[in-house]
Scaffold this active site. Structure first.
Site, PDB file in Angstrom:
ATOM      1  N   THR A 219      36.126  30.019  42.452  1.00 14.52           N
ATOM      2  CA  THR A 219      37.550  30.361  42.355  1.00 14.52           C
ATOM      3  C   THR A 219      38.317  29.802  43.546  1.00 14.52           C
ATOM      4  OG1 THR A 219      37.203  32.411  43.560  1.00 14.52           O
ATOM      5  CG2 THR A 219      37.037  32.516  41.167  1.00 14.52           C
TER       6      THR A 219
ATOM      7  N   GLU B  64      37.684  32.283  35.715  1.00 16.35           N
ATOM      8  CA  GLU B  64      36.810  33.293  35.096  1.00 16.35           C
ATOM      9  C   GLU B  64      36.860  33.241  33.570  1.00 16.35           C
ATOM     10  OE1 GLU B  64      38.752  33.751  37.672  1.00 16.35           O
ATOM     11  OE2 GLU B  64      37.832  35.103  39.147  1.00 16.35           O
TER      12      GLU B  64
ATOM     13  N   LYS C 121      55.156  48.137  44.286  1.00 18.20           N
ATOM     14  CA  LYS C 121      55.056  49.518  43.791  1.00 18.20           C
ATOM     15  C   LYS C 121      56.006  50.370  44.612  1.00 18.20           C
ATOM     16  CE  LYS C 121      50.692  47.662  42.967  1.00 18.20           C
ATOM     17  NZ  LYS C 121      50.107  46.521  43.714  1.00 18.20           N
TER      18      LYS C 121
ATOM     19  N   TRP D 247      57.244  49.946  39.134  1.00 16.89           N
ATOM     20  CA  TRP D 247      56.823  48.598  39.516  1.00 16.89           C
ATOM     21  C   TRP D 247      58.014  47.654  39.441  1.00 16.89           C
ATOM     22  CZ3 TRP D 247      51.413  47.255  36.980  1.00 16.89           C
ATOM     23  CH2 TRP D 247      50.420  48.056  37.581  1.00 16.89           C
TER      24      TRP D 247
END
Lengths: 543, 543
Positions: B190, B336, B446, B451
């Site tokens: 990654t 992934e 947050k 949010w």
């Protein structure tokens, strides 16, 4: 088998047909399913409503005790409820058994019994078949499918339930379990002309893979409209219903129809803007006649008619192209291959230099094999033959959706060779990679150490406009092992002699290859799926 | 997991990428591969010649002792030899390790060492990188790839071999073995901004399946022309090279190119009639400028530009459509996910009723997830959220080509939830099934139990024509948990105040959501793949 470094990807996530079902119901709830009703009319639903009914069905199956390990037979035409069972039965871990209505009754009995089908779902129109079958088979429960209320349906079936009542009582929410990918989602039996039907049990894995493969091979996506005309009880209509759902494509189900309804089915194909349909020349030919008889044939230039069973005549392919713009695409497969393994979807770019006649000739061949499997042509010793357009041999296949055994059939070792399935088809690869079938192994005439293709000879005989039908078989011969004999049906009012038939073959066949005998007859025997029954002809000759 | 009746189909035949390789070399020998050479020119070969060279490579690998269990690193651009290694290395049971040239040098070192790459293949142009790496890593042998003879190449690499010499000495016939499908064909790491790169090892099975899935999703067949512009060392160029080969499509490899070469790559895209290319807005934007600067922009109405990394700006999508006819298609994925899991290939038929503006808005979203996998959006407790176009949560995925672990990384349990991979992306499903990402989980702000999407706010700030770049981060706040802070780069010669920035946000954000602070700066930090580096910004703010 070589084994290297282990992976981190989702190898433990099983390939399940349920994954496609859940996606279609959620992503394409408004995509239409057009289906034919019992009265011959057309009705509409969508994948959203379909998904809810399949969930009800899954719950209802649970109530009946149907789950992992249960074999569930289905007797139905290309109907909506049939399509619900296609996904509902495998989703609970059970196995969906297709009961081929075109098999001889004692073969259907054999299949229902050999597979130990515990429950059988039957369309009301087929109750007579079911009732005749019931006393002879293993089945312990029956479910009748009809638009009419249970109170109006009379049947002698034992332990009988009614589909719509079961669904009405069930919840439309179902938490689909994951299923071991090698579990059989479907079971079907071959329609071979030799011996008893043989069981092919299709794993979730093989169906998942075949579905992705034919989506890719036919470019099927949610902008297409799919019409499975091939019966859903015959090699799962080649996986077209599953392909449509996985793609999120609009689906048109033609229900039960007979010869006189073909015009109606053809009209629906045009009206619903079907872009991918399947069938066979015997079905597409009357469809073409229907369109030709209209003042103005519809524009089907976005339609691809995937044609199996036998090589489509050039007249059919050109006829459709000229009259409607539709593309007739030859495809090849068998019950053992799930089935679609080659398609002649579009000529390869490097074929552009061929003449028009050569291109049509190539388009008639079985085409190119799809990604993900392997195909080879071998000599009688099992050696691979070169791709030269002349080396004929048996076609062998292997891959994740090719049979590697028959269900509970011990004496089938001769159908396999080193892990490859022996198709029993004789063919060759052209140098350009196109596969061309020339015969069935049992029909090819082995004469004096050489092979004569019975099909090539039949086609050559059919070139005579006075001939309606033709069949060529090999008959035993002491000196040459086998010799060709032709059966010919002339058109009404026409007459021919053996000499005239053989004369017509001389351009394409050597003199020693010509039939020793030409037998004129009124009709030729055919199998349940419409193929020439050469086994019967050979019996006839022996008499 | 449920287990039912066993199947008869080819479940024991392993899903191998080799099956695609063998088919392409045989069925599509004359299909072209156009590739860029070291001197910046273009050359041509075909799948026939390619197949022979891959067979030579496979034999050569055997000579070096490379086989099942060997990790083989590759340092190269989108070159022909890179593409040979793509199929040659997995074909012998070894694992192909992509070495991402855009990672920081110590991360490349970490990857080469953590994966225990035994051999590394390096393009001549990258010898300095290799030579700096060599003393620090596990690798025991090196292979240099160049058009020039070995005698002209000087290098300090130990145990060095030369690719062309190895191939010249090897046979061009190779009997490809079957490989356990869970063997890793490829390994990648990654490029996350937090912590060390994490190892994703792609099984033959996952690649085989991903390949079929994206062929179906993008309708890639042998009539298409594929150009992988995304580096082949970055998530395997999204599997586009494998897709092209499996489809038998013409392939165009742009080699090594930098910003000033983009015009040349764009011209090749037009001249070779590329129909499917991949990239990102940062690459497609200068391409569009290049076409616009021409007297007559090319007709690219058959071209689909698959755009990842970040939501493509409407100006780019409309710009391409208007100037060239090309369709910019948003797609989503990660290392992934192998990676392609959603595409916005074409609006669903039932979206036809939307206004043009609504359609463009939908086309900018991540689109529809591909067949064969599962996606859901969950709240912080892991409960699935409704598809209502407003319930934001983390995107979770599972399926046969989604990661279920990281290679030798013990503390990664927090990246998974009940068998689902946690993407770390915040998004929502619209009622119509389109997935819309709104933020990274670590970047979403947050504040007071609600949010705020940092990306939405950045885009809103960017609507001001005086703004060149913008980044919004959440900073710790005692009362509200977090509060937004904006970093803004104004265009040359322009000036703005915090009040002016906040005023521009008022239509779309409530007053309590506005940034507490707007910090004006000269440039914003970016990661190796060009994404905003908010980790650095948060560090900066703490100072």
């Amino acid at each position: 088998m070589l084994k290297g470094i282990a992976s981190t990807q989702g190898d433990s996530y099983p390939l399940n047909t349920t994954t496609f079902l859940k996606r279609a119901a959620r992503l394409f709830p408004h995509q239409e399913i057009v289906y034919r009703t019992a009265d011959g009319g057309w009705a509409r639903t969508d994948y959203g409503a379909y998904g809810k009914r399949v969930s009800r069905l899954a719950n209802a199956l649970g109530e009946l005790g149907i789950g992992a390990g249960t074999m569930v037979g289905v007797l139905d035409w290309n109907n909506l409820r049939h399509f619900e069972l296609y996904f509902g039965v495998p989703a609970v871990g059970a196995t969906f058994l297709q009961l081929n209505l075109r098999l001889a009754p004692d073969d259907v009995e054999y299949v229902a019994d050999h597979s130990q089908a515990k429950w059988i779902f039957v369309d009301e129109s087929l109750l007579p078949v079911a009732e005749a079958l019931a006393p002879k088979i293993y089945a312990q429960g029956w479910v009748v499918m009809s638009d009419r209320p249970a109170s109006e349906i009379e049947t002698s079936l034992p332990n009988v339930h009614f589909y719509e009542d079961l669904l009405a009582q069930a919840s439309d929410e179902y938490d689909y379990p994951l299923i071991e990918e090698t579990t059989a989602a479907y079971a079907g039996y071959t329609t071979g002309t030799t011996g008893r039907p043989k069981g092919i049990y299709y794993s979730h894995r093989s169906i998942y893979l075949h579905t992705l493969s034919i989506m890719a091979a036919l470019k099927a996506s949610y902008d297409e409209v799919v019409m499975p005309v091939t019966p859903m009880f015959h090699v799962l209509s080649w996986g077209f219903p599953q392909m449509a759902l996985a793609a999120g494509a609009k689906l048109v189900l033609p229900g039960r129809f007979s010869a006189e309804d073909i015009g109606q089915v053809a009209d629906a194909l045009a009206a619903e803007h079907v872009t991918i349909a399947n069938g066979a020349p015997s079905l597409f030919a009357p469809m073409l006649e229907h369109f030709r008889a209209q003042d103005e044939a519809p524009d089907l230039s976005s339609t691809r008619l995937i044609s199996g069973s036998t090589e489509p005549p050039l007249s059919l392919m050109r006829g459709f192209r000229d009259a409607t713009g539709a593309d007739v695409i030859h495809a090849y497969g068998a019950s053992e291959t799930t089935p679609l393994v080659t398609t002649n979807w579009k000529l390869k770019p490097d074929m552009a230099g061929l003449s028009e006649a050569e291109q049509w000739d190539l388009k008639r061949s079985q085409g190119l094999y799809v990604p993900g499997i392997e195909v080879k042509v071998v000599d009688p010793e099992g050696n691979e033959l070169p791709w030269d357009g002349k080396s004929m041999g048996e076609v062998l296949l292997r891959g994740p959706w090719i049979t590697e055994s028959y269900f509970k059939l011990d004496d089938s070792a001769d159908r396999f060779l080193d892990g490859w399935w022996r198709s029993g088809d004789v063919g060759m690869f052209y140098e350009n990679g196109y596969l061309k079938l020339t015969d069935r192994l049992k029909d090819v005439i082995k004469s004096g150490g050489e092979w004569i293709s019975s099909i090539d000879m039949e086609n050559a005989i059919l070139d005579n406009p006075k001939v309606l039908e033709a069949a060529v078989i090999g008959v035993p011969d002491e000196k040459f092992q086998e010799r060709p004999v032709a059966y010919v049906v002339t058109r009404k009012g026409e007459e021919l002699t053996q000499e005239q038939v053989n004369e017509g073959l001389l351009g394409r066949f050597a003199k020693w290859q010509l039939p020793d005998q030409v037998i004129f007859t009124d009709e030729l025997p055919r199998t349940s799926v419409g193929k020439l029954d050469k086994k019967l002809l050979r019996k006839d000759w022996e008499k």
